[in-house]
Design a protein around this motif. Structure first.
Motif, PDB file in Angstrom:
ATOM      1  N   PRO A   9       6.903  -3.677 -46.220  1.00 20.26           N
ATOM      2  CA  PRO A   9       7.768  -4.185 -47.295  1.00 20.26           C
ATOM      3  C   PRO A   9       8.017  -5.686 -47.273  1.00 20.26           C
ATOM      4  CG  PRO A   9       9.109  -3.278 -45.553  1.00 20.26           C
ATOM      5  CD  PRO A   9       7.686  -3.150 -45.104  1.00 20.26           C
ATOM      6  N   ARG A  10       7.577  -6.380 -46.221  1.00 16.78           N
ATOM      7  CA  ARG A  10       7.993  -7.776 -46.074  1.00 16.78           C
ATOM      8  C   ARG A  10       7.681  -8.652 -47.286  1.00 16.78           C
ATOM      9  NH1 ARG A  10       9.693 -10.784 -41.638  1.00 16.78           N
ATOM     10  NH2 ARG A  10       9.056  -9.185 -40.175  1.00 16.78           N
ATOM     11  N   PRO A  11       6.413  -8.651 -47.791  1.00 13.12           N
ATOM     12  CA  PRO A  11       6.138  -9.510 -48.950  1.00 13.12           C
ATOM     13  C   PRO A  11       7.024  -9.161 -50.150  1.00 13.12           C
ATOM     14  CG  PRO A  11       4.124  -8.404 -48.173  1.00 13.12           C
ATOM     15  CD  PRO A  11       5.241  -7.914 -47.335  1.00 13.12           C
ATOM     16  N   THR A  12       7.246  -7.861 -50.350  1.00 12.27           N
ATOM     17  CA  THR A  12       8.084  -7.435 -51.472  1.00 12.27           C
ATOM     18  C   THR A  12       9.520  -7.926 -51.307  1.00 12.27           C
ATOM     19  OG1 THR A  12       6.747  -5.453 -51.336  1.00 12.27           O
ATOM     20  CG2 THR A  12       8.567  -5.434 -52.911  1.00 12.27           C
ATOM     21  N   LEU A  13      10.011  -7.818 -50.087  1.00 10.12           N
ATOM     22  CA  LEU A  13      11.371  -8.291 -49.827  1.00 10.12           C
ATOM     23  C   LEU A  13      11.473  -9.782 -50.132  1.00 10.12           C
ATOM     24  CD1 LEU A  13      12.075  -6.338 -46.506  1.00 10.12           C
ATOM     25  CD2 LEU A  13      13.383  -6.118 -48.613  1.00 10.12           C
ATOM     26  N   ASN A  14      10.433 -10.531 -49.713  1.00  8.48           N
ATOM     27  CA  ASN A  14      10.446 -11.969 -49.991  1.00  8.48           C
ATOM     28  C   ASN A  14      10.415 -12.257 -51.495  1.00  8.48           C
ATOM     29  OD1 ASN A  14      10.694 -12.979 -47.384  1.00  8.48           O
ATOM     30  ND2 ASN A  14       8.482 -12.733 -46.998  1.00  8.48           N
ATOM     31  N   GLN A  15       9.623 -11.465 -52.236  1.00  7.98           N
ATOM     32  CA  GLN A  15       9.580 -11.654 -53.696  1.00  7.98           C
ATOM     33  C   GLN A  15      10.963 -11.418 -54.313  1.00  7.98           C
ATOM     34  OE1 GLN A  15       6.565  -8.804 -54.588  1.00  7.98           O
ATOM     35  NE2 GLN A  15       4.890 -10.151 -53.936  1.00  7.98           N
ATOM     36  N   LEU A  16      11.602 -10.331 -53.869  1.00  5.57           N
ATOM     37  CA  LEU A  16      12.927 -10.015 -54.426  1.00  5.57           C
ATOM     38  C   LEU A  16      13.955 -11.065 -54.040  1.00  5.57           C
ATOM     39  CD1 LEU A  16      12.938  -6.144 -53.930  1.00  5.57           C
ATOM     40  CD2 LEU A  16      12.750  -7.386 -56.082  1.00  5.57           C
ATOM     41  N   GLU A  17      13.724 -11.701 -52.909  1.00  9.82           N
ATOM     42  CA  GLU A  17      14.629 -12.767 -52.504  1.00  9.82           C
ATOM     43  C   GLU A  17      14.480 -13.941 -53.476  1.00  9.82           C
ATOM     44  OE1 GLU A  17      13.663 -14.942 -49.020  1.00  9.82           O
ATOM     45  OE2 GLU A  17      15.528 -16.093 -49.139  1.00  9.82           O
ATOM     46  N   LYS A  18      13.209 -14.259 -53.819  1.00  8.66           N
ATOM     47  CA  LYS A  18      12.963 -15.375 -54.737  1.00  8.66           C
ATOM     48  C   LYS A  18      13.579 -15.098 -56.099  1.00  8.66           C
ATOM     49  CE  LYS A  18       8.880 -17.559 -52.856  1.00  8.66           C
ATOM     50  NZ  LYS A  18       7.813 -16.606 -52.464  1.00  8.66           N
ATOM     51  N   LYS A  19      13.587 -13.821 -56.496  1.00  8.54           N
ATOM     52  CA  LYS A  19      14.152 -13.466 -57.794  1.00  8.54           C
ATOM     53  C   LYS A  19      15.678 -13.435 -57.774  1.00  8.54           C
ATOM     54  CE  LYS A  19      10.177 -11.068 -59.596  1.00  8.54           C
ATOM     55  NZ  LYS A  19       9.477  -9.808 -59.826  1.00  8.54           N
ATOM     56  N   GLY A  20      16.243 -13.655 -56.600  1.00  9.47           N
ATOM     57  CA  GLY A  20      17.703 -13.732 -56.526  1.00  9.47           C
ATOM     58  C   GLY A  20      18.401 -12.395 -56.365  1.00  9.47           C
ATOM     59  N   LEU A  21      17.630 -11.331 -56.098  1.00 12.05           N
ATOM     60  CA  LEU A  21      18.281 -10.028 -55.909  1.00 12.05           C
ATOM     61  C   LEU A  21      18.737  -9.814 -54.467  1.00 12.05           C
ATOM     62  CD1 LEU A  21      16.005  -7.829 -58.143  1.00 12.05           C
ATOM     63  CD2 LEU A  21      18.502  -7.832 -58.239  1.00 12.05           C
ATOM     64  N   LEU A  22      17.923 -10.365 -53.568  1.00 15.87           N
ATOM     65  CA  LEU A  22      18.264 -10.209 -52.151  1.00 15.87           C
ATOM     66  C   LEU A  22      18.477 -11.578 -51.535  1.00 15.87           C
ATOM     67  CD1 LEU A  22      15.595  -7.560 -51.027  1.00 15.87           C
ATOM     68  CD2 LEU A  22      17.987  -7.150 -51.589  1.00 15.87           C
ATOM     69  N   LYS A  23      19.218 -11.612 -50.455  1.00 11.49           N
ATOM     70  CA  LYS A  23      19.262 -12.845 -49.679  1.00 11.49           C
ATOM     71  C   LYS A  23      18.960 -12.543 -48.216  1.00 11.49           C
ATOM     72  CE  LYS A  23      24.250 -12.781 -49.024  1.00 11.49           C
ATOM     73  NZ  LYS A  23      25.340 -12.495 -49.872  1.00 11.49           N
ATOM     74  N   LYS A  24      18.445 -13.579 -47.564  1.00 12.36           N
ATOM     75  CA  LYS A  24      18.061 -13.421 -46.162  1.00 12.36           C
ATOM     76  C   LYS A  24      19.224 -13.859 -45.295  1.00 12.36           C
ATOM     77  CE  LYS A  24      13.332 -14.438 -45.453  1.00 12.36           C
ATOM     78  NZ  LYS A  24      12.288 -15.362 -45.014  1.00 12.36           N
ATOM     79  N   GLU A  25      19.538 -13.060 -44.291  1.00 12.40           N
ATOM     80  CA  GLU A  25      20.607 -13.458 -43.376  1.00 12.40           C
ATOM     81  C   GLU A  25      20.168 -13.221 -41.946  1.00 12.40           C
ATOM     82  OE1 GLU A  25      23.801 -11.064 -44.700  1.00 12.40           O
ATOM     83  OE2 GLU A  25      24.622 -12.624 -46.005  1.00 12.40           O
ATOM     84  N   GLU A  26      20.688 -14.071 -41.072  1.00 13.39           N
ATOM     85  CA  GLU A  26      20.366 -13.889 -39.665  1.00 13.39           C
ATOM     86  C   GLU A  26      21.604 -13.371 -38.945  1.00 13.39           C
ATOM     87  OE1 GLU A  26      17.363 -16.606 -37.036  1.00 13.39           O
ATOM     88  OE2 GLU A  26      19.120 -17.490 -37.934  1.00 13.39           O
ATOM     89  N   TYR A  27      21.489 -12.273 -38.246  1.00 18.57           N
ATOM     90  CA  TYR A  27      22.624 -11.782 -37.470  1.00 18.57           C
ATOM     91  C   TYR A  27      22.221 -11.707 -36.020  1.00 18.57           C
ATOM     92  CZ  TYR A  27      25.041 -10.010 -41.621  1.00 18.57           C
ATOM     93  OH  TYR A  27      25.689  -9.888 -42.806  1.00 18.57           O
ATOM     94  N   GLU A  28      23.232 -11.884 -35.177  1.00 18.53           N
ATOM     95  CA  GLU A  28      22.987 -11.633 -33.782  1.00 18.53           C
ATOM     96  C   GLU A  28      22.756 -10.143 -33.611  1.00 18.53           C
ATOM     97  OE1 GLU A  28      26.068 -12.487 -30.963  1.00 18.53           O
ATOM     98  OE2 GLU A  28      25.587 -14.584 -31.328  1.00 18.53           O
ATOM     99  N   GLU A  29      21.803  -9.799 -32.771  1.00 16.79           N
ATOM    100  CA  GLU A  29      21.537  -8.373 -32.596  1.00 16.79           C
ATOM    101  C   GLU A  29      22.607  -7.704 -31.752  1.00 16.79           C
ATOM    102  OE1 GLU A  29      17.875  -6.104 -31.194  1.00 16.79           O
ATOM    103  OE2 GLU A  29      17.146  -7.944 -32.137  1.00 16.79           O
ATOM    104  N   TYR A  30      23.240  -8.522 -30.959  1.00 11.30           N
ATOM    105  CA  TYR A  30      24.244  -8.098 -30.003  1.00 11.30           C
ATOM    106  C   TYR A  30      25.569  -8.005 -30.729  1.00 11.30           C
ATOM    107  CZ  TYR A  30      25.622  -8.519 -25.082  1.00 11.30           C
ATOM    108  OH  TYR A  30      26.039  -8.317 -23.809  1.00 11.30           O
ATOM    109  N   ARG A  31      25.844  -6.907 -31.369  1.00 11.60           N
ATOM    110  CA  ARG A  31      27.123  -6.911 -32.047  1.00 11.60           C
ATOM    111  C   ARG A  31      27.799  -5.568 -31.924  1.00 11.60           C
ATOM    112  NH1 ARG A  31      24.285  -6.415 -37.874  1.00 11.60           N
ATOM    113  NH2 ARG A  31      24.401  -4.215 -37.431  1.00 11.60           N
ATOM    114  N   ASP A  32      29.001  -5.534 -32.367  1.00 15.06           N
ATOM    115  CA  ASP A  32      29.808  -4.339 -32.257  1.00 15.06           C
ATOM    116  C   ASP A  32      29.108  -3.165 -32.918  1.00 15.06           C
ATOM    117  OD1 ASP A  32      31.625  -2.398 -32.263  1.00 15.06           O
ATOM    118  OD2 ASP A  32      33.195  -3.525 -33.305  1.00 15.06           O
ATOM    119  N   PRO A  33      28.708  -2.187 -32.135  1.00 14.17           N
ATOM    120  CA  PRO A  33      27.987  -1.054 -32.720  1.00 14.17           C
ATOM    121  C   PRO A  33      28.871  -0.240 -33.669  1.00 14.17           C
ATOM    122  CG  PRO A  33      28.364  -0.706 -30.369  1.00 14.17           C
ATOM    123  CD  PRO A  33      28.828  -2.087 -30.685  1.00 14.17           C
TER     124      PRO A  33
END
Ligand code: ADP
Ligand code: ZN
Ligand code: ZN
Length: 805
Positions: free
Chosen positions: A230-254
């Motif tokens: 799905p990666r290319p599709t996700l990137n396309q949808l990001e460009k169209k403004g439907l999705l945004k990319k976020e970075e989270y720490e993996e180490y977080r409250d489960p």
């Protein structure tokens, strides 16, 4: 009037382990309080310290001034300051370490301090310089602010509540981050935009559908389980403004993104009613009492905890619940969050430093009334405690292994006395010390003997592995166990297999007769030392050559014992290739959250067999488990530790308790080379009391707790000769100083004689009443102080040790 602060400074040296006086600068006079941390000049350095007293007079002639405070509010309340002294006295640690252990580790890490605005409108009241500094920002570095206004001005304003001080940890380590794709609009607008864009590409539609079902952040991997690559599709949808990319720490409250189903109190059974009454009484009368809640596995102890806490909350008081780290699985947390929702803070090692600090702040700000956590949660800064509960009180992880070597149970009882509230020690297999106290009436014994849901304790079968060997079965699985496993897999029921192994298990055992070599003096297993081909006792120092044939039966099947989970998994693959196996051990659970993931997979029945070390013995409450196999009861039985029988009994009882908790009946198979051992036999009969009586006789004979107290002194250094000679000096000094009734054993090589290139020797002291003990230990610490620093020698003293390694 000048004011003076007494400060315990962070210089971990015995001679400095006392308060030093400092002058409080005029502008800080109003807001410095006991329990705050400060920076003070010490020698030619600046060090941190805790203010333990504020006074108006001092004997010190040349007073230095405090440089600056570190906190706006005290981080230790008066009770915790006093508790620190108690811990320092009882465990022979420095006061500074006692204070530090009570605080969340974030406060020890390097951090940046910020002023954070609470209410922008009130900024009018700021001096113009400060306004300029804030200039549209919500957050300003404390150091920058100090350049324009005085420190005391900042403290004053902070205390008036115009802004608060926040900490950001500098050293966040190398934490992994993951990329998440998140809808950039709310659900309605997301749909609208999707329609406006007239998306027709099937793959994009698929991904949109995925998001409509799982509205929220998802990793590429998560999307991938529904849509391929799905990666290319996700990137396309990001460009169209439907999705945004976020970075989270993996180490977080489960638990952060989980919703907990609200549960209501269950109508209590007769047994539960009977045990909760005295607990509630003690609460109503505001009197301190320690209860031992001895309830078989699955008897409904947790419900008793929950309803007791409910009463505490209604009284406007607070509750501390300790559970072993390993039981802090979502299952346990769910039960508390399910009942008390956001009124619960959870403290466990799966949280990042920042998250731990956040949970701690909730407690400090009185935003929650309940904390559920591992050992260190006993220091929760509550001020009006109504109950303290320690579940699985026999767990040795409640004792901290490094300085300060405190036991959470002792701290709980100390705090219970201070707050005049009940302390509940819960267990299906109480420690011998605790049960003995309950027998003497020091603790009040409450018993629950029946399981819930009319379910019975499972039938436990003992499999004699010596017979298996005679019959020609050399595998680690007995014929019976293999048959039962096949049966369960056919029925789609689930199996737990436990490989009983404590990282370290080098004893010598005869596979034909089960004989294990023991020390003639100490009645503990001798430890195998490969290099010298000797067996040694690490309590008293006895040694002997490793025999080639069994002294008991003459067989030459006498050898070193132990195996790993990976090997078991391989062999399992050969005999039951159709079985789906989840392996749980230190290797597969070292990543945060993996423990939970594996358990969830097992719960969702994505596997037939859960194979693991003792970490799987606790807390699992899955209805479909009907078979438990213990691959070798022997490994923990022959640990060179006087508690090995007790630990084995506890472990066998715990793991048996996983089977047949609900509708389906359970069966347990325990494989062993010593089926006649009383730990194995009484565990089979689910008979704690008989075990207790038998073990008490053994302990009395061996002069072990609860009849004698123990103190263990460890000496370690790179040079073997030197290590031994120091240990030798210490033991003769102890023999010299201590009374005749006290027994000093050693020096002896520690069971793990070398760790990280340092040799280890130990001395063991057994005593009943020994007024000279603490003063003698203090003299030893003082005497070797210089050598410890200069020669990199380590001497550690453990009162009431739990690890004998
Ligand atoms: P323990 O903590 O003693 O091992 P649990 O508290 O896990 O036991 O209880 C075992 C099971 O019985 C759980 O599924 C729990 O929800 C259920 N249970 C506890 N108390 C009651 C009650 N009064 N009525 C019905 N079910 C109960
Ligand atoms: Zn033998
Ligand atoms: Zn010995």
């Amino acid at each position: 009037m000048k004011k003076i602060a007494s400060v315990i400074v962070d210089v971990p040296v015995l001679q400095i382990d006392r308060p030093f006086d400092f002058l409080i600068p005029d502008d800080l006079c109003d807001h410095l309080e006991k329990g705050m941390r400060v920076i003070v000049p010490f020698g030619n350095r600046q060090v941190q310290g805790f203010v333990v007293n504020i006074k108006e007079e001092t004997e010190v002639v040349e007073l230095k001034e405090i440089i600056e405070p570190m906190d706006i509010e005290p981080v230790l309340n008066p009770e915790l300051l006093e508790l620190g002294e108690y811990i320092a006295n009882e465990t022979l640690c420095l006061k500074i370490s006692a204070y530090q252990v009570m605080l969340p580790p974030a406060l020890k890490a390097k951090y940046d301090k910020f002023l954070t605005l609470d209410d922008e409108k009130r900024m009018d009241q700021f001096p113009s310089e400060l306004k300029k500094l804030f200039n549209q920002k919500k957050k300003v570095n404390w150091k920058d602010a100090e350049e324009v206004v005085s420190t005391s001005y900042l403290y004053r304003q902070a205390r008036l509540g115009l802004f608060h001080v926040s900490y950001e940890i500098k050293d966040r380590g190398n934490k992994k981050k993951s990329i998440y794709f998140t809808p950039s609009l709310n659900k309605q607008d997301f749909l609208k935009k999707f329609e406006q864009l007239k998306i027709t590409a099937p793959k994009q539609k698929q991904v949109i559908n995925y998001y409509l079902e799982n509205f929220g952040p998802s990793t590429v991997k998560q999307v991938e389980s529904f849509v391929s690559n799905p990666r290319p599709t996700l990137n396309q949808l990001e460009k169209k403004g439907l999705l945004k990319k976020e970075e989270y720490e993996e180490y977080r409250d489960p638990y952060k993104h989980r919703e907990f189903k609200q549960t209501m109190p269950l109508p209590l059974t007769e047994e539960q009613e009977k045990v909760i009454k005295p607990i509630l009484n003690s609460m109503d009368q505001v009197s301190h009492q320690v209860f031992l809640l001895h309830g078989v596995t699955g008897s409904g102890k947790t419900e008793v905890y929950l309803q007791s806490i409910d009463r505490v909350i209604k009284k406007g008081k607070e509750a501390i619940v300790l559970v072993p780290e390993i039981s802090l699985t979502p299952q346990m947390v769910e039960r508390f969050k399910g009942r008390f929702g956001n009124n619960v803070a959870v403290l466990h090692s799966g949280l990042s430093l920042g998250e731990k600090y956040d949970e701690w702040r909730k407690i400090q700000r009185k935003e929650v009334q309940v904390v559920v956590g591992a050992r260190s949660a006993i220091f929760a800064p509550f001020e009006n405690i109504g109950i303290i509960i320690i579940d699985e009180e026999h767990e040795t992880s409640y004792k901290q292994e490094d300085s300060p070597r405190y036991h959470a149970r002792e701290v709980a009882i100390w705090r219970g006395k201070t707050h005049r509230c009940p302390v509940i020690l819960g267990s299906a297999t109480p420690s011998l010390e605790t049960y003995a106290r309950a027998q003497k009436g020091v603790y009040q014994l409450l018993t629950m003997a029946k399981r819930m849901n009319q379910s019975h304790l499972p039938v436990v079968e003992i499999v004699d592995m010596r017979e298996e060997l005679k019959a020609g079965n050399r595998s680690m699985f007995s014929t019976q166990l293999v048959e039962k496993m096949k049966d369960r897999i056919e029925k789609s029921e689930q199996i737990v297999l436990m490989l009983n192994r404590r990282g370290y298990s080098s004893f010598i055992m005869c596979r034909d007769c089960g004989y294990v070599m023991k020390c003639p003096n100490c009645d503990i297993s001798l430890t195998y030392h490969k290099v010298t081909n000797q067996v040694k006792c690490h309590y008293c120092g006895f040694e002997a050559r490793t025999p080639n044939v069994c002294p008991e039966c003459g067989s030459n099947h006498i050898r070193f014992f132990g195996t790993g989970t990976q090997k078991v998994e391989e062999e399992l693959g050969k005999i039951l290739p159709e079985a789906r196996v989840i392996r749980m051990d230190v290797d597969t659970t070292s990543r945060k959250g993996s423990h939970e993931k594996l358990l969830t997979a097992f719960q969702e029945q994505r596997a037939d067999i859960l194979l693991g070390t003792q970490m799987i013995a606790k807390g699992l409450d899955f209805p479909n488990i009907t078979l438990v196999g213990v691959l070798s009861a022997d490994s923990s039985l022959h640990l060179p530790d006087f508690r090995s029988s007790e630990k084995t009994f506890q472990l066998l009882t715990q793991v048996s308790g996983r089977a047949g908790r609900h509708k389906l009946p359970g069966e347990v198979f325990v494989q062993t080379y010593t089926p006649e051992h009383y730990s194995v036999q009484f565990a089979k009969q689910h008979d704690y009391l008989q075990f207790y009586r038998y073990e008490m006789i053994v302990r009395k004979r061996g002069q072990y707790p609860p009849f004698h107290y123990l103190a263990l002194i460890h000496v370690s250094h790179e040079n073997l000769q030197y290590t031994y000679s120091v240990a030798e000096k210490i033991s003769s000094f102890l023999r010299n100083q201590l009374s005749n009734g006290t027994i000093v054993l050693g020096p002896a090589a520690s069971p793990i004689i070398k760790i990280k290139n340092r040799y280890r020797y130990q001395c063991l002291v057994k005593y009943k009443v020994e007024p000279n003990l603490i003063p003698t230990f203090k003299k030893i610490i003082e005497h070797f102080h210089e050598e410890q620093l200069k020669k990199n020698l380590t001497i550690s003293i453990d009162l009431n040790p739990y690890s004998m390694m």
